[in-house]
Design a protein around this motif. Structure first.
Motif, PDB file in Angstrom:
ATOM      1  N   ASP A 181       4.050  -3.323  -7.076  1.00 29.52           N
ATOM      2  CA  ASP A 181       4.915  -2.886  -5.975  1.00 29.52           C
ATOM      3  C   ASP A 181       4.502  -3.622  -4.703  1.00 29.52           C
ATOM      4  O   ASP A 181       3.982  -3.026  -3.762  1.00 29.52           O
ATOM      5  CB  ASP A 181       4.809  -1.373  -5.810  1.00 29.52           C
ATOM      6  CG  ASP A 181       5.944  -0.812  -4.971  1.00 29.52           C
ATOM      7  OD1 ASP A 181       7.053  -1.363  -5.025  1.00 29.52           O
ATOM      8  OD2 ASP A 181       5.707   0.173  -4.258  1.00 29.52           O
ATOM      9  N   ASP A 182       4.757  -4.918  -4.685  1.00 26.32           N
ATOM     10  CA  ASP A 182       4.294  -5.800  -3.619  1.00 26.32           C
ATOM     11  C   ASP A 182       5.462  -6.676  -3.189  1.00 26.32           C
ATOM     12  O   ASP A 182       6.078  -7.351  -4.024  1.00 26.32           O
ATOM     13  CB  ASP A 182       3.132  -6.650  -4.143  1.00 26.32           C
ATOM     14  CG  ASP A 182       2.451  -7.473  -3.071  1.00 26.32           C
ATOM     15  OD1 ASP A 182       3.151  -8.037  -2.205  1.00 26.32           O
ATOM     16  OD2 ASP A 182       1.210  -7.586  -3.102  1.00 26.32           O
ATOM     17  N   PRO A 183       5.811  -6.688  -1.878  1.00 25.62           N
ATOM     18  CA  PRO A 183       6.952  -7.484  -1.434  1.00 25.62           C
ATOM     19  C   PRO A 183       6.695  -8.983  -1.401  1.00 25.62           C
ATOM     20  O   PRO A 183       7.631  -9.770  -1.221  1.00 25.62           O
ATOM     21  CB  PRO A 183       7.219  -6.946  -0.027  1.00 25.62           C
ATOM     22  CG  PRO A 183       5.872  -6.490   0.449  1.00 25.62           C
ATOM     23  CD  PRO A 183       5.189  -5.940  -0.768  1.00 25.62           C
ATOM     24  N   GLY A 184       5.425  -9.389  -1.591  1.00 23.63           N
ATOM     25  CA  GLY A 184       5.073 -10.805  -1.525  1.00 23.63           C
ATOM     26  C   GLY A 184       5.056 -11.475  -2.891  1.00 23.63           C
ATOM     27  O   GLY A 184       5.538 -10.944  -3.884  1.00 23.63           O
ATOM     28  N   GLU A 185       4.449 -12.657  -2.935  1.00 22.85           N
ATOM     29  CA  GLU A 185       4.389 -13.439  -4.171  1.00 22.85           C
ATOM     30  C   GLU A 185       3.751 -12.683  -5.339  1.00 22.85           C
ATOM     31  O   GLU A 185       4.213 -12.817  -6.484  1.00 22.85           O
ATOM     32  CB  GLU A 185       3.630 -14.750  -3.911  1.00 22.85           C
ATOM     33  CG  GLU A 185       4.334 -15.703  -2.950  1.00 22.85           C
ATOM     34  CD  GLU A 185       5.575 -16.335  -3.565  1.00 22.85           C
ATOM     35  OE1 GLU A 185       5.632 -16.444  -4.808  1.00 22.85           O
ATOM     36  OE2 GLU A 185       6.494 -16.708  -2.805  1.00 22.85           O
ATOM     37  N   VAL A 248      11.934  -5.762   5.203  1.00 21.06           N
ATOM     38  CA  VAL A 248      10.998  -5.398   4.140  1.00 21.06           C
ATOM     39  C   VAL A 248      10.896  -3.885   4.102  1.00 21.06           C
ATOM     40  O   VAL A 248      10.659  -3.238   5.118  1.00 21.06           O
ATOM     41  CB  VAL A 248       9.600  -6.016   4.382  1.00 21.06           C
ATOM     42  CG1 VAL A 248       8.607  -5.526   3.327  1.00 21.06           C
ATOM     43  CG2 VAL A 248       9.687  -7.535   4.370  1.00 21.06           C
ATOM     44  N   TRP A 249      11.112  -3.320   2.917  1.00 18.74           N
ATOM     45  CA  TRP A 249      11.035  -1.867   2.749  1.00 18.74           C
ATOM     46  C   TRP A 249      10.186  -1.629   1.503  1.00 18.74           C
ATOM     47  O   TRP A 249      10.645  -1.801   0.377  1.00 18.74           O
ATOM     48  CB  TRP A 249      12.436  -1.290   2.589  1.00 18.74           C
ATOM     49  CG  TRP A 249      12.492   0.212   2.461  1.00 18.74           C
ATOM     50  CD1 TRP A 249      11.532   1.047   1.963  1.00 18.74           C
ATOM     51  CD2 TRP A 249      13.575   1.064   2.848  1.00 18.74           C
ATOM     52  NE1 TRP A 249      11.949   2.357   2.009  1.00 18.74           N
ATOM     53  CE2 TRP A 249      13.196   2.393   2.540  1.00 18.74           C
ATOM     54  CE3 TRP A 249      14.838   0.827   3.396  1.00 18.74           C
ATOM     55  CZ2 TRP A 249      14.032   3.483   2.779  1.00 18.74           C
ATOM     56  CZ3 TRP A 249      15.656   1.916   3.634  1.00 18.74           C
ATOM     57  CH2 TRP A 249      15.268   3.235   3.336  1.00 18.74           C
ATOM     58  N   GLY A 250       8.943  -1.229   1.695  1.00 21.23           N
ATOM     59  CA  GLY A 250       8.052  -1.053   0.557  1.00 21.23           C
ATOM     60  C   GLY A 250       7.957  -2.341  -0.236  1.00 21.23           C
ATOM     61  O   GLY A 250       7.618  -3.395   0.293  1.00 21.23           O
ATOM     62  N   SER A 253      12.010  -6.924  -0.663  1.00 22.30           N
ATOM     63  CA  SER A 253      11.923  -8.008   0.316  1.00 22.30           C
ATOM     64  C   SER A 253      12.816  -9.155  -0.128  1.00 22.30           C
ATOM     65  O   SER A 253      13.274  -9.209  -1.284  1.00 22.30           O
ATOM     66  CB  SER A 253      10.479  -8.512   0.415  1.00 22.30           C
ATOM     67  OG  SER A 253      10.098  -9.111  -0.827  1.00 22.30           O
ATOM     68  N   ARG A 254      13.042 -10.095   0.789  1.00 23.51           N
ATOM     69  CA  ARG A 254      13.813 -11.286   0.429  1.00 23.51           C
ATOM     70  C   ARG A 254      13.084 -12.080  -0.651  1.00 23.51           C
ATOM     71  O   ARG A 254      13.724 -12.617  -1.578  1.00 23.51           O
ATOM     72  CB  ARG A 254      14.021 -12.163   1.676  1.00 23.51           C
ATOM     73  CG  ARG A 254      14.556 -13.555   1.362  1.00 23.51           C
ATOM     74  CD  ARG A 254      14.925 -14.319   2.616  1.00 23.51           C
ATOM     75  NE  ARG A 254      16.094 -13.701   3.231  1.00 23.51           N
ATOM     76  CZ  ARG A 254      17.340 -13.888   2.824  1.00 23.51           C
ATOM     77  NH1 ARG A 254      17.582 -14.686   1.791  1.00 23.51           N
ATOM     78  NH2 ARG A 254      18.345 -13.320   3.424  1.00 23.51           N
ATOM     79  N   THR A 255      11.760 -12.153  -0.566  1.00 22.61           N
ATOM     80  CA  THR A 255      10.982 -12.914  -1.546  1.00 22.61           C
ATOM     81  C   THR A 255      11.309 -12.480  -2.961  1.00 22.61           C
ATOM     82  O   THR A 255      11.504 -13.305  -3.862  1.00 22.61           O
ATOM     83  CB  THR A 255       9.473 -12.731  -1.282  1.00 22.61           C
ATOM     84  OG1 THR A 255       9.168 -13.224   0.024  1.00 22.61           O
ATOM     85  CG2 THR A 255       8.636 -13.469  -2.315  1.00 22.61           C
ATOM     86  N   ARG A 256      11.401 -11.178  -3.183  1.00 25.39           N
ATOM     87  CA  ARG A 256      11.677 -10.660  -4.520  1.00 25.39           C
ATOM     88  C   ARG A 256      13.177 -10.515  -4.773  1.00 25.39           C
ATOM     89  O   ARG A 256      13.663 -10.772  -5.880  1.00 25.39           O
ATOM     90  CB  ARG A 256      11.001  -9.298  -4.689  1.00 25.39           C
ATOM     91  CG  ARG A 256       9.505  -9.323  -4.468  1.00 25.39           C
ATOM     92  CD  ARG A 256       8.917  -7.929  -4.622  1.00 25.39           C
ATOM     93  NE  ARG A 256       8.789  -7.565  -6.035  1.00 25.39           N
ATOM     94  CZ  ARG A 256       8.500  -6.342  -6.461  1.00 25.39           C
ATOM     95  NH1 ARG A 256       8.359  -5.363  -5.580  1.00 25.39           N
ATOM     96  NH2 ARG A 256       8.369  -6.083  -7.749  1.00 25.39           N
TER      97      ARG A 256
END
Length: 279
Positions: A181-185, A248-250, A253-256
């Motif tokens: 549950d990570d909005p990053g890579e 970004v919400w929890g 994110s755009r990344t995911r």
């Protein structure tokens, strides 16, 4: 799964009963309600209808259809933003939520907007309404992910709906449970099985008490749950990440969001028993 974490918690995956889920999630939402409304209130709108962190609205998606003159129940209504939207569009919107503090925010928005949403404190597994009371029941990321006895909750929706009524709900897209549950890579690499339905549990280190629970069902699980209660699935909406949306919400994110779906919206109709084949 959880866009806030209480201080000093440990995370487990283990079976959790309905009673334990309810005892954890009601107080959790009471604690978190003020922060939630302060953080997300403007995004949601006081009388807005947002289906998920991607920001797609009911005005865009038209999941419920025309609500004018209809009785509409929101299960897991929070501060009643979506039900207030229903009322501004000619429907009779009603709310139900497990959190006392969220319902206090609903009363606040009633006063601030002048659009009042009759709401009751209750649980999705025991809806305090007579059979056949509503034309539409919906949940926008409300209640269903936090319920252990999901078959009972879906049965309650079927009970309070009129024949031909619509049931629509959004949940975390089931495929998201494979990923951290990570909005990053790091949130792009699958680390656990999609088929592992073991609930996600947070435990307060100081007290040892379960403080948050979320339940996972696969896409197939949801289809079978609906079919078992005489629902006919008519749509499954998987909203794409909007081009200019950078919120970004929890874990969203755009990344995911540009690579994998974050939200699933199920739309089903309750079949009239007279229309079902014999046997």
């Amino acid at each position: 799964m959880h866009d806030h974490e209480p201080q000093s918690v440990r995370v487990e995956r283990r079976p959790v009963s309905e009673r334990e889920s309810r005892a954890a999630n009601g107080p959790d939402w009471d604690r978190y309600a003020d922060e939630y409304q302060a953080t997300h209130g403007a995004f949601l709108g006081d009388a807005g209808f947002v289906w998920g962190p991607e920001g797609h609205t009911e005005d865009e998606l038209r999941v419920l259809g025309d609500v004018r003159g209809l009785d509409v129940l929101e299960v897991g209504s929070g501060a009643g933003q979506c039900s207030r939207w229903v009322r501004t569009h000619g429907g009779r919107g009603f709310g139900l939520d497990l959190s006392h503090r969220q319902l206090q925010h609903s009363l606040r928005l009633d006063e601030e907007t002048g659009v009042r949403v009759p709401s009751v404190r209750g649980t999705a597994t025991d809806l305090p309404f007579a059979p056949g009371s509503f034309d539409i029941v919906f949940c926008s990321f409300g209640a269903l992910q936090f319920v252990a006895e999901i078959d009972r909750a879906v049965g309650e929706v079927a009970r309070v709906l009129r024949p031909g009524g619509r049931f629509a709900f959004s949940v975390t897209h089931p495929t998201r449970w494979m990923f951290p549950d990570d909005p990053g890579e790091p949130g792009l690499t699958a680390t656990q099985s999609y088929w592992d339905r073991t609930p996600y549990v947070e435990i307060d280190d100081a007290s040892g008490v379960v403080s948050y629970v979320e339940h996972h069902r696969t896409l197939g699980d949801w289809v079978r749950l609906l079919a078992a209660r005489r629902f006919r699935l008519v749509d499954l909406v998987e909203p794409e990440w909007p081009e200019h949306h950078d919120r970004v919400w929890g874990g969203w994110s755009r990344t995911r969001g540009t690579l994998t779906p974050g939200t699933a919206i199920f739309v089903a109709h309750l079949q009239d028993t007279r229309d079902l084949p014999a046997g």
